[in-house]
Structure formats: structure tokens, C-alpha cells
Design an enzyme around this catalytic site. Structure first.
Site, short mmCIF file in Angstrom:
data_model
loop_
_atom_site.label_atom_id
_atom_site.label_comp_id
_atom_site.label_asym_id
_atom_site.label_seq_id
_atom_site.Cartn_x
_atom_site.Cartn_y
_atom_site.Cartn_z
N GLU A 107 0.81 -1.22 0.00
CA GLU A 107 0.00 0.00 0.00
C GLU A 107 0.85 1.27 0.00
O GLU A 107 0.59 2.19 -0.76
CB GLU A 107 -0.97 0.02 1.19
N HIS A 162 -9.96 -4.42 10.50
CA HIS A 162 -10.52 -4.19 9.17
C HIS A 162 -11.78 -3.32 9.20
O HIS A 162 -12.54 -3.30 8.24
CB HIS A 162 -10.90 -5.53 8.51
#
Lengths: 353, 325
Positions: free
Chosen positions: B60, B129
Site C-alpha cells: 500500500e 478491518h
């Protein structure tokens, strides 16, 4: 360039004296003189910055990292840099690269004085020099953070079909950051035209390479990415031109990135507050024997490209340029208060498009 | 008017903008050959090819930084986060580079890039998450933050975000991707920085955005039965905030409830509340109430997860409180 066998990581004690008789790699004798003069300018600029920073009534603030001792790396890159196509991005020790790419020393000094006439209008400071028209993507303050940005500039070149490359520089400290791994992998996976250059000045602030990197032969930190890697003498301008030039050509031809380690040495501390207790006087004295400017000057003298008088003239020219830069910075206005609120966004909101 | 899914609205926006502008490309984990982790980019690889629909490794920070560098050099990347929760590992790139580079360079660079993906609590994904990044990015000068609540808004706002020359944080929700809504066949865009009054009313102003808009609208319906006429504002853009629409509504209703799924302390609602007090303190007949998530990590258990989040009943209770009912 072939993948080279790893060589011993040259410490300042074991680096060989460079070959004085080495062939000059600059495109012409005139260009060789310009390169020497640029190294002198950077040195003079940095030493004057040191004086301005430390003098009473300090006019340069913040963190300030000097490039003295590493000039051959930036200037060698500038010798192979193709303006209009190539990009360069580096970390916070960015004065040398910016000057080498053509930044006006006045704009550079004024930026450190925080003035409206600075290269970033006084909003960036010493660590954040940028100059878009020279392909200078900036000095970046967070260690390693610029490595993916440089990879992205190379991505843009490839996407647009421009045969340029991005010289992506960082220090030996940055190789231990996570994004170093991510960017190297992306660059090689997508065969992007990047030349990664580690400026290994042997110490990340006060932490020597051997206390920070499990692998002491730093070029091997570029292995495992399926790209060529090698170390070279970053104090020898002609070697920089040759090695970096080959990697740049490779990138521009679409053959992908190269990982280079320029072994060099910084004469000054990490930043201005650094007393350099981590290294001995003897070490520094030995390093001075390999001063990149003296080495190149000697080579040009011995090959009859310059005379002692040329050299003295250059010294006096750069002294004058730097004096004028300081004068310019000191007499430039501070940014207007409303400048606090400009250059944040490109668009006006609400935005209808 | 055709009725399409939220994910199709997002896809239409990206496809139309990619056809319009060669410099727009999509990059992210599983956006290409897998056709999108949540099928937002389904079919786009076949349509545009691997040069413009780019599968990335799980990196990322690396691909966000790469996108920012590409944007500085004239491209218009769309970077998909499989989940905004994963942006924590890339936050230096978003905050120090995307948001700061224009200012630090004295305005020399534009950074036209969109980061988009699912934000917030989905379904039993646990604490790592389920992050709500609304406040994290809305506090950063140099960023634009957009959070649509329905397919029509999503398409119009995403198209403008892609055309925008500033870095845009585009917050979606996995829980909304199957939602259907009417989206016109002809081209349209929606402005950034403009809230939308989704329901007019006179007794109380409910401010929300994104997924929680459903709870706000449902609560407004339930409140009708109690003879409370609620106005519901969908912020749509969290930065810059449309303070004018908020103020106009509160000057009419004199009461306000803010609904979001962020945490209570220093959450997005807290930032909006400060603006409400700044502009409307003297117009209020009651202290503003906030309905937000409980101040705990997101749990795995389905019932605990529901208990943590706002719902229409909690909104109704808050509205009754500010209406002294």
C-alpha cells in the site's frame, strides 16, 4: 550493465586513492570546468550556510543538512541528466542536487531565509527545495518517503512513452525503511526507468551503517529484486558520470531500474546541531584526503584542462555568487500574511467540473 | 431512469472518465485479473488493458507513493484500497506527500489523484478491518474528503473527484455496494463541497453521510409517527465542509443531531459539532446530540458489532432528546 559481484563496502579507510590519470568523462573540457565549478559552488554555498546558520541573530531556521563532501554525486548526475525528460528526487540533504540541476543560488538561499523569493516561497525550508521546470521533484523530509514518489515519476515517463528516467536518491539510513523494499520491487516488477542511488555517507545521523544494516555490503540490499546492483566511488566525479550514466541509459532504453550505492562521506554533521562525537578527528582527516573537489581539480590540472589560475578564478567567482545569494536572501521580503493560506489546494471549492 | 448498483455507479464513473482522459488509470490490489475484490472494477481490464488497469502487489505505501509521484508528473491515478483500513500503512504517503507537496513547493505541483475504497465497519471483520478513516483524513489541510451515500451521488461525485486537481479521499462502504438506485443514462457530475438536503423538515436537523444516511432517513420516517418533522442533510463532502447548508438548516429547526459511525472522542462528528457551535450556538434550543459508535475496538461477534454502531432507533432516541420529547 551486468549484475556485478558484490564488492567490499568501501570504508573511508580502505578506499583507494582515485586514479588521477583517469579519462575525463565530461562531454568536453569546457563541461569539465563547469562541473568542477559547480562542485566548488555547492561547497561554498554549504559552508556559507553553516556560517549563516550559526551566526548570532540566526536567519536560517529549522533543520539544515549540509552536502559538503558529497558534491561529486549530485554534480555527476547533473552531467548525465537530460533536462526536459529526466527527473530527480532526493531526501532532505537537498541543496547540492538542486544547485547542480540549475537552481539559482539566490532562490536556494532565500528559501532557507524563509523569504517570499525562495524556491518554495519560504514555505518549504532547507529540507524542501523544489523546482518543477528543472525536473527537480524535491527534497523530502521523511526518511525514505520519496523512494516511491521517484518510482511514480518513472511510471509516468513510461506511461507517457517519454524516454527519460528518474534519479531517485536516498541515504544509507533510508534503506532500512519499509518503502525501500516496496518501491524497489514495484520498479523492477514493472521495469520502470528508475536509477536508485544510495548516497552512502556511512552514517545515518549518528548510527554507523554497520550498526543499522545487517548486510554491510549495501549494494546487496538491492539484490533480490531482479535488477543490477553495484557500489562505486561516489567521490570520483568521473566514476559517478560513468556508472550513473550507464544506469540512466539502461533505464531510458526500457531495460528497467538499477540499484547503485555511491560510497561517499559528509564532512559536516548530520544537521547543524550535530557535534559528530561518533567519529574521530583522524577519520575526518583521512576523509579530507579524498575530498571530491580536490580529486577532480587535481585531475583537471594534471591533464592540462585547467591551470591553477583558472581554479583560483573559479573559487573567487563562486564566492561572489554565494555572497550575492546571501545579500539577495537577506534583503528579500518575508511572505505576506495571506500567503499562509495559499498553495494548499489547486482548485476553488465548491468545485463544479 | 435505469436502476443500478452502487458498485456499478462507481464503475461507470471510472469507465467514463478513463474514456474521456487518457491520463486516468486504475491501480490497486486485485483490480484487474481478479476483477476487483468487491467487483467494482469488473470488466475494466478487458476494456482498457493492463497498461491502465494495474494489479499491484500488496504494497500500500509503495503503490500509493508511486501514484502520488505519477500525479506530480502529469497523470491522474485512481488508487483503490481494498479497505481503507489498509491505508494506515500508507498514511505517510497520503499525509506527508499527497497533502503537503503542493504547499511545501510553494504551489509548483498539482496532485490530481483519487484514493478510493471501502471505509468503516462492514460485517464481522474485527478491529483491524473496520476502521473509519473519515476524521483521520478530514483533519488534513491539502486533502479533499468525499463520502457518498447512494449510487447517484457516488457516480457524480466520483467523476468530479477524478477531474479534480487536488488529492481526493473517496470513502465508500462495502455495505453499500449492493444498494440500488436510479442513475441517469446521460452524463452528469456533482459538485465537491456541497451538501444535499435529502429530506426537508422543520423540527430538527439530522446531519449524516455515507452508510449512516440510511439510518438517518429511516429515523426521520419513524419520527413522523411521533409528529416530529426531521430535516436530513447528507454532507457528501467532509472536507471542505458545506457549513452554509448546515447553518441554514439549524437556523430553521434550532435543533441538531449528528449521526456517524466514527468513534465519539475526536471523531468526525466532533469536528462537525465544533462548526455547529461556532456558527449556530445562539440559534440552538437544545444541546446538539451525537449518535456514533461506542468507544471500543470493533468486535467480531455479530451482535456486539451491531451494538457498537448507530442504528435508526438510536437516532430516534437522540432526536427525541433534543426535542425534549
Amino acid at each position: 550493465m551486468n549484475v556485478t559481484e558484490p564488492t567490499a563496502n568501501m570504508s573511508i579507510n580502505t578506499m583507494e586513492q582515485p586514479r588521477v590519470k583517469r579519462q575525463i568523462k565530461a562531454k568536453s573540457k569546457e563541461r569539465a570546468r563547469e562541473l568542477l565549478r559547480m562542485m566548488m559552488l555547492i561547497r561554498r554555498f554549504e559552508e556559507r550556510t553553516y556560517q549563516e546558520y550559526t551566526r548570532p541573530g540566526q536567519r536560517i531556521g529549522g533543520f539544515c543538512h549540509l552536502y559538503s563532501g558529497q558534491e561529486a554525486v549530485a554534480v555527476g548526475i547533473s552531467a548525465v541528466f537530460q533536462k526536459g525528460k529526466d527527473y530527480l528526487i532526493t531526501a532532505y540533504r537537498d541543496h547540492g542536487h538542486s544547485l547542480a540541476l540549475g537552481m539559482d543560488p539566490k532562490a536556494a538561499m532565500a528559501e532557507m531565509f524563509g523569504r517570499a523569493t525562495g524556491c518554495s516561497k519560504g514555505k518549504g525550508g532547507s529540507m524542501h527545495f523544489f523546482e518543477v521546470e528543472n525536473g527537480n521533484l524535491g527534497g523530502h523530509g521523511i526518511v525514505g518517503s520519496q523512494i516511491p514518489l521517484g518510482t511514480g515519476a518513472a511510471f509516468a515517463l513510461k506511461y507517457k512513452g517519454i524516454p527519460g528516467c528518474c534519479f531517485t536518491l536516498f541515504g544509507d539510513g533510508a534503506i532500512n525503511q519499509g518503502v525501500h523494499n516496496e518501491a524497489l520491487n514495484l520498479a523492477s516488477l514493472w521495469r520502470l526507468p528508475v536509477v536508485f542511488i544510495v548516497e552512502n555517507n556511512k552514517v545515518a545521523m549518528g548510527t554507523q551503517v554497520e550498526r543499522a544494516s545487517a548486510e554491510r555490503e549495501l549494494e546487496r540490499r538491492g539484490s533480490g529484486y531482479n535488477m543490477p546492483y553495484r557500489a562505486f566511488d561516489g567521490n570520483d566525479l568521473d566514476e559517478v558520470i560513468e556508472v550513473v550514466g550507464d544506469a540512466a541509459e539502461r533505464a531510458r532504453k526500457g531495460e528497467g531500474p538499477t540499484y547503485l550505492v555511491a560510497n561517499t562521506y559528509r564532512f559536516r554533521g548530520h544537521s547543524m546541531s550535530d557535534a559528530m562525537k561518533y567519529r574521530s578527528k583522524e577519520e575526518l582527516e583521512r576523509a579530507r584526503l579524498r575530498d571530491p573537489i580536490i580529486l577532480y581539480e587535481q585531475r583537471l590540472l594534471q591533464q592540462g584542462i585547467i591551470t591553477t589560475r583558472d581554479s583560483e578564478e573559479m573559487e573567487s567567482e563562486v564566492r561572489q555568487i554565494v555572497d550575492e545569494a546571501v545579500k539577495f536572501a537577506d534583503t528579500s521580503p518575508h511572505p505576506e500574511p495571506e500567503e499562509l493560506y495559499t498553495d494548499i489546494l489547486s482548485e476553488k471549492y465548491p468545485l463544479h467540473k | 431512469m435505469p436502476e443500478i448498483q452502487f458498485r456499478e455507479a462507481l464503475r461507470q464513473a471510472m469507465v467514463e472518465e478513463m474514456e474521456r482522459d487518457e491520463t486516468v488509470f486504475l491501480m490497486g490490489e486485485e483490480v484487474g485479473e481478479y476483477n476487483g475484490a468487491y467487483k467494482v472494477s469488473e470488466g475494466m481490464l478487458a476494456r482498457f488493458g493492463p497498461k491502465r488497469i494495474i494489479d499491484t502487489p500488496i504494497s500500500e505505501a509503495g503503490f500509493c507513493g508511486l501514484g502520488i509521484g505519477a500525479a506530480m508528473c502529469g497523470l491522474r491515478p485512481i488508487v483503490e484500497f481494498m479497505s481503507w483500513s489498509f491505508s494506515w500503512v500508507a498514511i505517510d504517503q497520503l499525509v506527508n506527500n499527497a497533502a503537503n507537496v503542493r504547499y511545501m513547493s510553494g504551489g509548483q505541483f498539482r496532485v490530481p489523484i483519487v484514493f478510493r475504497g471501502g471505509n468503516g465497519i462492514a460485517h464481522q471483520l474485527g478491529a483491524t478491518h473496520s476502521h473509519r478513516m473519515d476524521a483521520v483524513y478530514s483533519r488534513i489541510p491539502g486533502l479533499i474528503v468525499v463520502a457518498p451515500s447512494n449510487p447517484y451521488d457516488a457516480k457524480g461525485l466520483l467523476k468530479t473527484s477524478i477531474r479534480c486537481d487536488d488529492p481526493v479521499i473517496f470513502l465508500e462502504s462495502e455495505m453499500m455496494l449492493n444498494d440500488r438506485g436510479e442513475v441517469p443514462a446521460e452524463e452528469y457530475t456533482l459538485p465537491l463541497g456541497v451538501a444535499d438536503v435529502k429530506r426537508t423538515g422543520s423540527d430538527v436537523t439530522i446531519i449524516s453521510w455515507s452508510k449512516c444516511m440510511k439510518y438517518a432517513l429511516k429515523a426521520a420516517e419513524m419520527l413522523e409517527a411521533e409528529d416530529i418533522d426531521a430535516e436530513v442533510i447528507d454532507l457528501r463532502t467532509l472536507r471542505p465542509l458545506d457549513e452554509q447548508t448546515i447553518s441554514q438548516s439549524i437556523r430553521k429547526t434550532h435543533r441538531c443531531v449528528i449521526v456517524d459511525e466514527d468513534w465519539p472522542y475526536c471523531g468526525m462528528g466532533a469536528g462537525i459539532l465544533e462548526k455547529v457551535y461556532q456558527h449556530c450556538f445562539d440559534d440552538l434550543d437544545a444541546p446538539v446530540k451525537r449518535v456514533c459508535s461506542e468507544d471500543v475496538p470493533s468486535p467480531y461477534n455479530h451482535y456486539l458489532e451491531l451494538q457498537m454502531q448507530p442504528n435508526p432507533e438510536k437516532v430516534v432516541a437522540a432526536v427525541k432528546e433534543v426535542c425534549y420529547r
